[in-house]
Design a protein around this motif. Structure first.
Motif, PDB file in Angstrom:
ATOM      1  N   TYR A  37       0.841  -1.194   0.000  1.00  0.00           N
ATOM      2  CA  TYR A  37       0.000   0.000   0.000  1.00  0.00           C
ATOM      3  C   TYR A  37       0.880   1.249   0.000  1.00  0.00           C
ATOM      4  CZ  TYR A  37      -3.656  -3.256   1.358  1.00  0.00           C
ATOM      5  OH  TYR A  37      -4.535  -4.297   1.397  1.00  0.00           O
ATOM      6  N   GLN A  38       0.416   2.284  -0.726  1.00  0.00           N
ATOM      7  CA  GLN A  38       1.180   3.526  -0.833  1.00  0.00           C
ATOM      8  C   GLN A  38       0.256   4.716  -0.575  1.00  0.00           C
ATOM      9  OE1 GLN A  38       2.141   2.682  -4.844  1.00  0.00           O
ATOM     10  NE2 GLN A  38       3.179   0.794  -4.245  1.00  0.00           N
ATOM     11  N   GLU A  39       0.867   5.872  -0.416  1.00  0.00           N
ATOM     12  CA  GLU A  39       0.091   7.082  -0.196  1.00  0.00           C
ATOM     13  C   GLU A  39      -0.575   7.524  -1.496  1.00  0.00           C
ATOM     14  OE1 GLU A  39      -0.534   8.514   2.586  1.00  0.00           O
ATOM     15  OE2 GLU A  39       0.797   7.283   3.822  1.00  0.00           O
ATOM     16  N   GLY A  40      -1.792   7.996  -1.378  1.00  0.00           N
ATOM     17  CA  GLY A  40      -2.484   8.531  -2.538  1.00  0.00           C
ATOM     18  C   GLY A  40      -3.732   7.741  -2.881  1.00  0.00           C
ATOM     19  N   THR A  41      -4.630   8.383  -3.619  1.00  0.00           N
ATOM     20  CA  THR A  41      -5.882   7.732  -4.004  1.00  0.00           C
ATOM     21  C   THR A  41      -6.237   8.054  -5.450  1.00  0.00           C
ATOM     22  OG1 THR A  41      -7.148   9.618  -3.152  1.00  0.00           O
ATOM     23  CG2 THR A  41      -6.848   7.741  -1.670  1.00  0.00           C
TER      24      THR A  41
END
Length: 761
Positions: A37-41
């Motif tokens: 999982y990473q930052e951002g959408t």
């Protein structure tokens, strides 16, 4: 879309920033083998396009995704072959290796699902669907940035569906396929024929479906008891059904679209009563129809080969299942033609004759460019060189076959028979017996240590088996499949180093909502309350512990027999008691009761000083645990193999219980068992309960003749005596055994009485 007020921007930022945690709670089943999982959408909107190559397979997958987004989020996305930003890209590399592997990336430009083949892309889309469900958590189609690289541990991930015992309509079979597909299962073993029903159209032998697909329904008898084929329009109640060749083609095509291979099973040489009632010329000479083809009759082989000729035209997958299990050999050993076959082929016994039968059929199956697979009994007498084995009687047959260089599908009854109970509650729906829990399935490992390292590649994978003797509807099938299929999918897909039972339980909490949204009738057995009672000698009281298999959700309880509500006490520590309690426990989730309730009356007056005097001793094989079993706080379940039942044949059950000290009582209760379909256990004909202060003069407080119940399903009959409170020391219980089984019973011989758990208060 433009926002003019700063407050709207803040709300949007908050929604997107919290979505990373939401995505982590997506409950993907089975667990991907790599996920980061990473930052951002990335929000999916009306402006998002599904980009695919222009091919039949890609367009179908894209259409399925488009339909999913429309149904769940009212989004009507365009499908295009032209590359663009703000897209869900489906990319197929068209490489022949690792066809089931896929990569899924969510970034600022959108979603990309990349795979070597269409099958991998399909699994990537199934994962994407799970990232966007359930709607109780994912209310809008906003994806957190994530990178997933995934491929299955085993190539055979299947389930066997029996439609012989109880027929399943075509559209219902498709719904079973949908459940398999959402869990990335890729094999449907279709048990189309058995002793009590032929379900596939065969043009050369029309009687197989005109007559063999239908049976007379007989009062108080299970389908296999006194089985008799008939015609659909015969007088009386008739049960049955079959699939036309067009039905078969439609279902096989439906499965293929979802990358599920269908393996037909045509039973031989046993389990064939229906076929042989239609074509009795293939029964051994001077023998009754025991459901076994005559191995000395060349016509038997011609008959089966002609059937296979038509079957392989309908099923393109490489494997054909021939059954081969539980073959009674008595008719062979008394048949003139079979004995001649044995002499001509230098066969020493029935097992070698069975091996001859299987080898001869394997040669024909091989000539049709198919591979033969059968249950592990085909090992008996010698296995054909090219045959594969499906091991159901434990792991042993699979170990033997794999070590000998044969391919194997592990399918041991424990834990992979889905017709077994998945909980211990008396409220579970009818099942064949046994107990296979959710976590037992999750911890299934298809490769035992006893398989040599250089032979382990012969383990193709595993599958569950869902026999339908007791399962009559799609709703019941769903219940027996789910959530155990969810556990099996992870056992077969996820590599051992990435499996984690604790994390699986957390993801199942979310998957339950997904199954609910899909309106599947799944079991809550794994979260229904169970109990354990011990006696604390130090404090002279009892200790009651409540739990459930998964160890999640609140268990609320009452001790006065009333139904638990949200205001009832939450179980948080062992319950100590020194007076009788009437426990009623229930699991609650999101403010609502789920699963089955637990209702038990626990006595306190029975102690180590309590003695039981038996007029007729219990059978040592059914002791229930010994003399103290009648009041050990372990209630038997509605299964004849539950070790808590105490039983005896032919004679009456008669005991005197010396409580050990004068006790004030106003209630006595106990349970009796009956299961006509699979045991010789019947309810007593009469029950008497009497009480005494001195063990000499007894007062009857209960006496009742019990009506004969001909229902074939298991029964627990609760006997209860309520009376004015008295101070007493002795209880006498008499239960009249009927002695011999009645004429109408399918068995012969002694009737048994089973008793458990005398409760007093």
């Amino acid at each position: 879309m433009r926002f003019f007020k700063p407050v709207y921007i803040c709300i949007l930022i908050m929604a997107f920033s919290c979505n990373k945690e939401t995505v982590k709670k997506n409950g993907i089943i089975p667990q991907p083998n790599f996920i980061n999982y990473q930052e951002g959408t990335f929000p999916i909107t009306e402006n998002t396009t599904i980009v695919v190559e222009d091919s039949k397979e890609s367009n179908w997958i894209a259409a399925e995704l488009k339909s999913f987004l429309d149904e769940n989020f009212d989004l009507n996305l365009k499908i295009s072959a032209e590359s663009q930003s703000n897209a869900i890209r489906i990319i197929v590399n068209h490489i022949e290796t690792d066809k089931e592997a896929y990569q899924l990336e969510v970034s600022k430009t959108g979603v990309s699902i990349t795979a070597n083949a269409y099958q991998g892309v399909f699994y990537g889309v199934e994962t994407l669907k799970q990232l966007l469900t359930p709607k109780t958590i994912i209310k809008k189609p906003v994806l957190g940035f994530v990178s997933i690289k995934d491929s299955p541990e085993f190539g055979w991930r299947g389930m066997m569906l029996d439609v012989s015992r109880h027929f399943l309509e075509k559209d219902s079979v498709k719904k079973v396929i949908d459940i398999l597909a959402m869990h990335k299962m890729n094999k449907l073993h279709w048990h189309l024929v058995d002793g009590i029903g032929w379900r596939i159209q065969i043009d050369q032998y029309p009687e197989l479906t005109k007559k063999g697909a239908w049976r007379k329904v007989k009062a108080y008898k299970k389908p296999w008891e006194d089985f008799e084929t008939t015609y659909k329009d015969s007088e009386g109640e008739v049960y049955g059904g079959y699939y036309t060749k067009d039905d078969i083609k439609e279902i096989v095509a439906y499965a293929a679209e979802r990358f599920i291979d269908v393996i037909p099973e045509i039973e031989m040489p046993g389990h064939s009563e229906a076929a042989l009632q239609c074509y009795p010329e293939f029964i051994c000479e001077d023998a009754e129809n025991t459901g076994v083809y005559c191995a000395g009759n060349d016509g038997s082989f011609e008959f089966l080969q002609n059937i296979i000729d038509e079957v392989v035209e309908l099923f393109p997958y490489e494997y054909l299942h021939i059954g081969g299990d539980e073959v009674g050999k008595e008719a062979w050993l008394n048949c003139r033609r079979c004995q001649k076959r044995m002499r001509d082929e230098n066969l020493q016994n029935g097992e070698e004759l069975q091996s001859y039968f299987v080898k001869r059929m394997e040669e024909f199956v091989h000539s049709k460019n198919r591979k033969l697979i059968g249950w592990d009994e085909i090992l008996e007498g010698g296995l054909p060189e090219r045959a594969a084995v499906m091991s159901w009687r434990g792991f042993e047959g699979g170990i033997e076959a794999a070590n000998a260089g044969h391919d194997v599908v592990m399918s041991p009854a424990s834990p992979l028979y889905f017709d077994y109970n998945q909980g211990t509650s008396e409220f579970e729906p009818p099942s064949w017996g046994g107990y296979n829990s959710l976590l037992a399935v999750y911890n299934f490992n298809p490769i035992p240590d006893d398989i040599a390292a250089d032979k382990r590649h012969h383990i193709l994978g595993g599958q569950a088996n869902l026999w339908t003797e007791q399962v009559k509807s799609l709703s019941h099938i769903e219940y027996m499949m789910l959530p155990r299929l969810s556990a099996l999918s992870e056992a077969l897909w996820t590599s051992p180093e990435h499996k984690n039972e604790e994390e699986f339980i957390k993801r199942m909490d979310i998957h339950f909502d997904r199954l609910t949204a899909l309106d599947y009738n799944f079991a809550w057995s794994a979260v229904s309350p169970n109990y354990e009672v011990t006696y604390d000698k130090t404090n002279n009281d009892y200790v009651l512990e409540l739990t459930n298999e998964l160890g999640i959700y609140d268990i609320r309880y009452t001790l006065d027999g009333s139904t638990p509500a949200m205001t009832s006490e939450i179980y948080s520590k062992p319950i100590r008691y020194s007076d009788p309690i009437d426990l009623h426990a229930q699991t609650f989730r999101n403010g609502a009761p789920i699963g089955f309730p637990l209702k038990r009356l626990f006595s306190t007056s029975f102690t180590e000083n309590t003695k039981v005097i038996y007029t007729n001793p219990y059978d040592v094989s059914y002791s229930g645990g010994g003399d103290q079993a009648l009041f050990d706080n372990r209630y038997a379940t509605p299964r004849g193999d539950d070790s808590n039942w105490q039983g005896l044949p032919q004679k009456d059950f008669e005991v005197i219980i010396d409580i050990g000290a004068p006790t004030n009582l106003s209630y006595i209760g106990l349970n009796f068992f009956q299961h006509l379909a699979s045991t010789s256990v019947m309810l007593p004909t009469e029950v008497t309960i009497a009480i005494s202060k001195d063990g000499k003069d007894y007062q009857t407080v209960y006496n009742q003749a019990l009506e004969t119940v001909k229902d074939r399903d298991p029964i627990i009959k609760r006997i209860e005596a309520d009376f004015e409170e008295q101070n007493l020391s002795f209880i006498k219980i008499t239960a009249k055994n009927r002695g011999q089984l009645p004429e109408w019973h399918t068995r012969k011989g002694d009737a048994w009485v089973f008793i458990d758990e005398v409760s007093i208060k």
